[in-house]
Design a protein around this motif. Structure first.
Motif, PDB file in Angstrom:
ATOM      1  N   UNK A  95      15.798  54.938  37.169  1.00 28.73           N
ATOM      2  CA  UNK A  95      14.668  55.517  37.120  1.00 28.73           C
ATOM      3  C   UNK A  95      13.605  53.815  37.180  1.00 28.73           C
ATOM      4  N   UNK A  96      14.423  52.734  36.768  1.00 24.36           N
ATOM      5  CA  UNK A  96      14.127  51.285  36.605  1.00 24.36           C
ATOM      6  C   UNK A  96      13.322  50.705  37.937  1.00 24.36           C
ATOM      7  N   UNK A  97      12.612  49.939  38.528  1.00 27.60           N
ATOM      8  CA  UNK A  97      11.594  49.538  39.783  1.00 27.60           C
ATOM      9  C   UNK A  97      11.970  48.233  39.193  1.00 27.60           C
ATOM     10  N   UNK A  98      11.596  47.183  40.112  1.00 30.54           N
ATOM     11  CA  UNK A  98      11.300  45.868  40.119  1.00 30.54           C
ATOM     12  C   UNK A  98       9.437  46.426  40.309  1.00 30.54           C
ATOM     13  N   UNK A  99       8.509  45.090  39.477  1.00 29.99           N
ATOM     14  CA  UNK A  99       7.352  45.126  39.905  1.00 29.99           C
ATOM     15  C   UNK A  99       7.120  44.450  40.699  1.00 29.99           C
ATOM     16  N   UNK A 100       6.543  44.893  40.925  1.00 32.12           N
ATOM     17  CA  UNK A 100       5.647  43.222  42.396  1.00 32.12           C
ATOM     18  C   UNK A 100       4.647  42.619  41.662  1.00 32.12           C
ATOM     19  N   UNK A 101       4.111  41.008  42.380  1.00 32.85           N
ATOM     20  CA  UNK A 101       3.831  41.182  41.181  1.00 32.85           C
ATOM     21  C   UNK A 101       4.092  38.881  42.201  1.00 32.85           C
ATOM     22  N   UNK A 102       3.396  37.722  41.552  1.00 35.91           N
ATOM     23  CA  UNK A 102       3.590  36.396  42.306  1.00 35.91           C
ATOM     24  C   UNK A 102       3.972  35.876  41.315  1.00 35.91           C
ATOM     25  N   UNK A 103       5.460  35.034  41.955  1.00 28.95           N
ATOM     26  CA  UNK A 103       6.048  34.340  41.163  1.00 28.95           C
ATOM     27  C   UNK A 103       6.090  33.040  40.722  1.00 28.95           C
ATOM     28  N   UNK A 104       6.932  32.175  39.741  1.00 32.16           N
ATOM     29  CA  UNK A 104       6.274  31.278  39.333  1.00 32.16           C
ATOM     30  C   UNK A 104       7.485  29.968  39.858  1.00 32.16           C
ATOM     31  N   UNK A 105       7.338  29.009  40.111  1.00 40.11           N
ATOM     32  CA  UNK A 105       7.955  28.373  40.978  1.00 40.11           C
ATOM     33  C   UNK A 105       9.499  28.246  40.727  1.00 40.11           C
ATOM     34  N   UNK A 106       9.616  29.334  39.371  1.00 38.96           N
ATOM     35  CA  UNK A 106      11.349  29.071  38.821  1.00 38.96           C
ATOM     36  C   UNK A 106      11.933  30.312  39.180  1.00 38.96           C
ATOM     37  N   UNK A 107      10.655  30.742  39.773  1.00 37.25           N
ATOM     38  CA  UNK A 107      10.974  32.209  40.303  1.00 37.25           C
ATOM     39  C   UNK A 107      11.003  33.259  39.884  1.00 37.25           C
ATOM     40  N   UNK A 108      10.889  33.104  38.468  1.00 38.55           N
ATOM     41  CA  UNK A 108      10.155  34.033  37.154  1.00 38.55           C
ATOM     42  C   UNK A 108       8.678  35.055  37.923  1.00 38.55           C
ATOM     43  N   UNK A 109       9.353  36.306  37.732  1.00 37.32           N
ATOM     44  CA  UNK A 109       7.744  36.532  38.130  1.00 37.32           C
ATOM     45  C   UNK A 109       7.184  38.232  36.726  1.00 37.32           C
ATOM     46  N   UNK A 110       7.565  37.128  35.441  1.00 39.00           N
ATOM     47  CA  UNK A 110       7.059  37.982  34.429  1.00 39.00           C
ATOM     48  C   UNK A 110       5.695  37.488  34.221  1.00 39.00           C
ATOM     49  N   UNK A 111       4.963  38.187  34.103  1.00 41.79           N
ATOM     50  CA  UNK A 111       3.757  37.567  33.222  1.00 41.79           C
ATOM     51  C   UNK A 111       3.321  38.427  31.928  1.00 41.79           C
ATOM     52  N   UNK A 112       3.092  38.080  30.721  1.00 40.69           N
ATOM     53  CA  UNK A 112       3.090  38.120  29.710  1.00 40.69           C
ATOM     54  C   UNK A 112       1.871  38.700  29.329  1.00 40.69           C
ATOM     55  N   UNK A 113       1.059  38.292  30.283  1.00 34.63           N
ATOM     56  CA  UNK A 113      -0.811  39.485  30.320  1.00 34.63           C
ATOM     57  C   UNK A 113       0.056  40.854  30.758  1.00 34.63           C
ATOM     58  N   UNK A 114       0.966  40.674  32.222  1.00 38.55           N
ATOM     59  CA  UNK A 114       0.941  42.127  32.699  1.00 38.55           C
ATOM     60  C   UNK A 114       1.003  43.045  31.534  1.00 38.55           C
ATOM     61  N   UNK A 115       2.475  42.416  30.923  1.00 40.89           N
ATOM     62  CA  UNK A 115       3.177  42.694  30.006  1.00 40.89           C
ATOM     63  C   UNK A 115       2.734  43.550  29.034  1.00 40.89           C
ATOM     64  N   UNK A 116       2.094  42.417  28.072  1.00 43.05           N
ATOM     65  CA  UNK A 116       0.616  43.473  27.266  1.00 43.05           C
ATOM     66  C   UNK A 116       0.354  44.441  27.682  1.00 43.05           C
TER      67      UNK A 116
END
Length: 130
Positions: A78-99
């Motif tokens: 049931x794990x899905x990838x969350x849509x969102x912008x990526x940083x220059x290194x390809x990481x799409x984690x936003x700490x604000x969104x995670x909070x």
């Protein structure tokens, strides 16, 4: 008698879903600096919840019929990838969104506990206990 009450089962499944979601969110935060990491999330509870039918056989012990199959509403499938912008290194984690997602998962878990506690109080009142 009490194991047949579907409200207890639903509250339990919601709590398990919230715990699985909190775990995925923690993995996202831990990998916030990992190049190429894509933020993940667990599919919503409403999409994954499939209540057991009362006439359906169910496993009561680990060695029981078909107990190998995962029955939890929050499995790895049931794990899905969350849509969102990526940083220059390809990481799409936003700490604000995670909070925000962590607060939402906590709210779901608290709701499951409140439903369980309320139902337990009603059952105790019906039995004449306080």
């Amino acid at each position: 008698m009490f194991e047949k009450l579907s409200i207890f089962a639903k509250a339990n499944d919601l709590a398990l879903h919230a715990a699985a979601r909190q775990s995925v969110i923690a993995q996202n935060v831990a990998n916030a600096d990992t190049p190429g990491y894509r933020a993940r999330d667990v599919a919503s509870f409403s999409e994954t919840y499939k209540p057991g039918r009362p006439d359906q056989m169910r496993a009561t012990r680990s060695g029981h019929i078909g107990a190998d199959a995962a029955t939890s509403p929050a499995t790895e499938s049931n794990v899905v990838y969350r849509a969102g912008a990526t940083s220059p290194n390809g990481n799409s984690v936003s700490l604000e969104t995670e909070m925000m997602m962590a607060a939402e998962a906590k709210r779901d878990h608290d709701m499951a506990l409140a439903v369980y506690k309320s139902t337990l109080g009603i059952m105790r009142s019906a039995l004449g206990r306080r």
